[in-house]
Design an enzyme around this catalytic site. Sequence first.
Site, mmCIF file in Angstrom:
data_model
loop_
_atom_site.group_PDB
_atom_site.id
_atom_site.type_symbol
_atom_site.label_atom_id
_atom_site.label_comp_id
_atom_site.label_asym_id
_atom_site.label_seq_id
_atom_site.Cartn_x
_atom_site.Cartn_y
_atom_site.Cartn_z
ATOM 1 N N ARG B 118 4.062 -32.900 13.136
ATOM 2 C CA ARG B 118 3.276 -33.987 13.762
ATOM 3 C C ARG B 118 2.734 -35.015 12.770
ATOM 4 N NH1 ARG B 118 1.001 -29.536 16.754
ATOM 5 N NH2 ARG B 118 2.233 -29.200 18.650
ATOM 6 N N LYS B 140 7.849 -49.676 11.413
ATOM 7 C CA LYS B 140 8.778 -49.360 12.498
ATOM 8 C C LYS B 140 9.790 -48.344 11.997
ATOM 9 C CE LYS B 140 8.784 -53.389 15.533
ATOM 10 N NZ LYS B 140 9.641 -54.397 16.186
ATOM 11 N N GLU B 182 17.602 -61.886 7.260
ATOM 12 C CA GLU B 182 16.205 -61.631 7.627
ATOM 13 C C GLU B 182 15.257 -62.564 6.872
ATOM 14 O OE1 GLU B 182 15.364 -59.787 10.140
ATOM 15 O OE2 GLU B 182 16.650 -58.015 10.310
ATOM 16 N N LYS B 224 5.703 -60.990 6.376
ATOM 17 C CA LYS B 224 5.670 -59.795 7.209
ATOM 18 C C LYS B 224 4.277 -59.180 7.215
ATOM 19 C CE LYS B 224 8.177 -56.148 9.131
ATOM 20 N NZ LYS B 224 9.502 -55.559 9.298
ATOM 21 N N GLU B 234 2.981 -54.447 17.897
ATOM 22 C CA GLU B 234 3.785 -55.417 18.638
ATOM 23 C C GLU B 234 3.345 -55.612 20.081
ATOM 24 O OE1 GLU B 234 7.969 -55.492 17.555
ATOM 25 O OE2 GLU B 234 8.479 -56.165 19.550
ATOM 26 N N ARG B 238 3.885 -60.080 16.786
ATOM 27 C CA ARG B 238 4.889 -59.357 16.000
ATOM 28 C C ARG B 238 6.289 -59.469 16.598
ATOM 29 N NH1 ARG B 238 4.638 -53.500 12.851
ATOM 30 N NH2 ARG B 238 6.809 -53.555 12.218
ATOM 31 N N ASN B 242 11.422 -60.506 15.834
ATOM 32 C CA ASN B 242 12.695 -60.108 16.425
ATOM 33 C C ASN B 242 13.577 -61.294 16.794
ATOM 34 O OD1 ASN B 242 12.537 -57.259 16.339
ATOM 35 N ND2 ASN B 242 11.003 -57.324 17.961
ATOM 36 N N HIS B 245 17.232 -60.777 17.398
ATOM 37 C CA HIS B 245 17.483 -59.334 17.436
ATOM 38 C C HIS B 245 17.974 -58.831 18.792
ATOM 39 C CE1 HIS B 245 15.755 -59.362 13.463
ATOM 40 N NE2 HIS B 245 15.802 -58.043 13.357
ATOM 41 N N HIS B 249 21.180 -56.882 18.633
ATOM 42 C CA HIS B 249 21.298 -55.475 19.042
ATOM 43 C C HIS B 249 22.434 -55.304 20.047
ATOM 44 C CE1 HIS B 249 16.869 -54.384 17.847
ATOM 45 N NE2 HIS B 249 17.650 -54.549 16.819
ATOM 46 N N HIS B 262 23.567 -54.891 10.479
ATOM 47 C CA HIS B 262 22.440 -55.388 11.259
ATOM 48 C C HIS B 262 22.168 -56.868 10.961
ATOM 49 C CE1 HIS B 262 18.571 -55.573 13.237
ATOM 50 N NE2 HIS B 262 17.959 -55.855 12.102
#
Lengths: 358, 358
Positions: B118, B140, B182, B224, B234, B238, B242, B245, B249, B262
């Site tokens: 955990r 992330k 990026e 960032k 987010e 934030r 993306n 993205h 994706h 990517h």
Amino acid sequence: MITVAIDLQERSYPIYIGCGLLAQSHLLAAHITGSEVAIVTNETIAPLYLDQLLKGLKGYRCAEVILPDGEQYKTLEILTQVFDALLTATFSRRCTLIALGGGVIGDMAGFAAACYQRGVAFIQIPTTLLAQVDSSVGGKTGVNHPLGKNMIGAFYQPRCVLADTDTLNTLDDRQLWAGIAEIIKYGLIRDLELLTWLEQHMDQLLARESSALRYVIERSCHNKAEIVAADERESGIRATLNLGHTFGHAIETGMGYGTWLHGEAVAVGMAMAADLSQRLGWLSTTEVNRVIRLLEQARLPTRAPQAIDAARFLELMAVDKKVIDGQLRLVLLKELGHAVVSNDFAPHILEATIKNAR
Amino acid sequence: MITVAIDLQERSYPIYIGCGLLAQSHLLAAHITGSEVAIVTNETIAPLYLDQLLKGLKGYRCAEVILPDGEQYKTLEILTQVFDALLTATFSRRCTLIALGGGVIGDMAGFAAACYQRGVAFIQIPTTLLAQVDSSVGGKTGVNHPLGKNMIGAFYQPRCVLADTDTLNTLDDRQLWAGIAEIIKYGLIRDLELLTWLEQHMDQLLARESSALRYVIERSCHNKAEIVAADERESGIRATLNLGHTFGHAIETGMGYGTWLHGEAVAVGMAMAADLSQRLGWLSTTEVNRVIRLLEQARLPTRAPQAIDAARFLELMAVDKKVIDGQLRLVLLKELGHAVVSNDFAPHILEATIKNAR
């Protein structure tokens, strides 16, 4: 209906306890985000309570995920079925997961909610005594690994817990008894009054008298609420909730998940913790016998399985979340009603406890 | 060495940027908890940098987890290898995971750290430009699902990020270019000065001149850091990180993970976002051409693959973390240097953008 509050600032939530709650859909509605609801349940519970729950969720787009029943299915692999279902239904980050079932379902649905799209809303509807008094409250979620129980998971709090005591009517006896183990635990670690009550009212509890059930569920949740509010992520006092669990996890892992019920293994573990506490001079023989007698009243086992020898038992215990820098720490009893976390025991004393338990 | 601070109260941490940092073991030591360290890396990076890193970790009990290299291995199944290694080594809750590699390794090691017992400590050592300017910063973490990118994961911050620019010397060109995508992103969403700098200094960057690399890494991390500090999980601003993205994706998932890098998919996605923004009257043709030209300067693709037709493209985009109640939201450009999240576009306009991109 009784409400017990879990106070965790912005993560605070209510536990609703009472009969007929499954039919009171407004209780859920207040805690559902978005329009998509996924119910995670198992093959035993689905035929009993799924329709009733769905009836109250008419306004939502619902998905159902029905997993096989048993601790042996609490794995990353089976967890994938939840993600598959959510993505096949194109459920978004605003969906809500509802766990309808016992501890295994609650742990898995909670962990899925923690991870799906990096976190979605989550509601617990525990249907076993063990889940209602313990596992559904406090945000521990996760799955087992072949080498250790609950080794993969997250702290992730539900939006609410709905404990409908009517669902306990369909519970088999063994599951009921296993739940009582966790209630006895609260008595042993911090609530002598509850311990005494259990000694005096075990028959009513075993007969599932509703007032007795309601009393122990509420009292257990109050105990858990206080501890979790004080130490959400188990950096201190929360570890005492694991009385008997390091021993118990060794039994569950060693015997193969699903062979022993969690509560049964914890019962033996508490007897072993009492034994070790006696060897350290903290408990008297009379007190240890009092623990054993209460566990027996609840039809719980107090002796470890012969199939795990002492060396293997120690090996299994070495994989425990309370180990720090190679040092095993155990929850022990300074006196009845007062638990401590300690590594202050000689290895041969732990071995003696393990040998004596078999 | 430059240090950029990520300000997240008790989860704050430094990003160290410079050359020769892998040899400076005191930088890591300050952020390692306990005595157990697991290095998660891949088959490409291990022969290059693992020994160097281990040399600085002599005082610790170290385990190594060497995963296969590529986006196609960023799965729950491969993640299991990390848990297997940690449990086989009987690593405790006080262990530290170090990600040594690119974005895939960082995402997987970070997610493993979030889930193991955990949550255990975690350090990022990004070895690709993309990871140094973007993915290693901000917490992330996660893995892909066959039906969608990064669909299973957690927000989980590292204790520090150590970006040794020397590791970029061994990067192949395609990976370098993918990283520049990026960086262009920061220029487009909020940093016009960086955008202009990139137009004027792309040759130095492609030649890996160290001052140019250091400048873009620091500037990207500053961008960032500001966004992540303002919106860690987010819920708002934030999401502008993306840009490109959701389109990207769809390409990565549709073509099969690992086929496109990517950064390459994001480059096409940014060209598509610019196209859509023009159709909404927000960008001029000149501005869109400026975006395309800059991407081309960085040797990046700007057209979507023929293999995904428009209907399939839309279907793939429907599984996106920015979807709310069935409504697809996209990061678009109000002007160069100013991104917004919007669902305010007619379906046929999105379709036109997709058709035009192929």
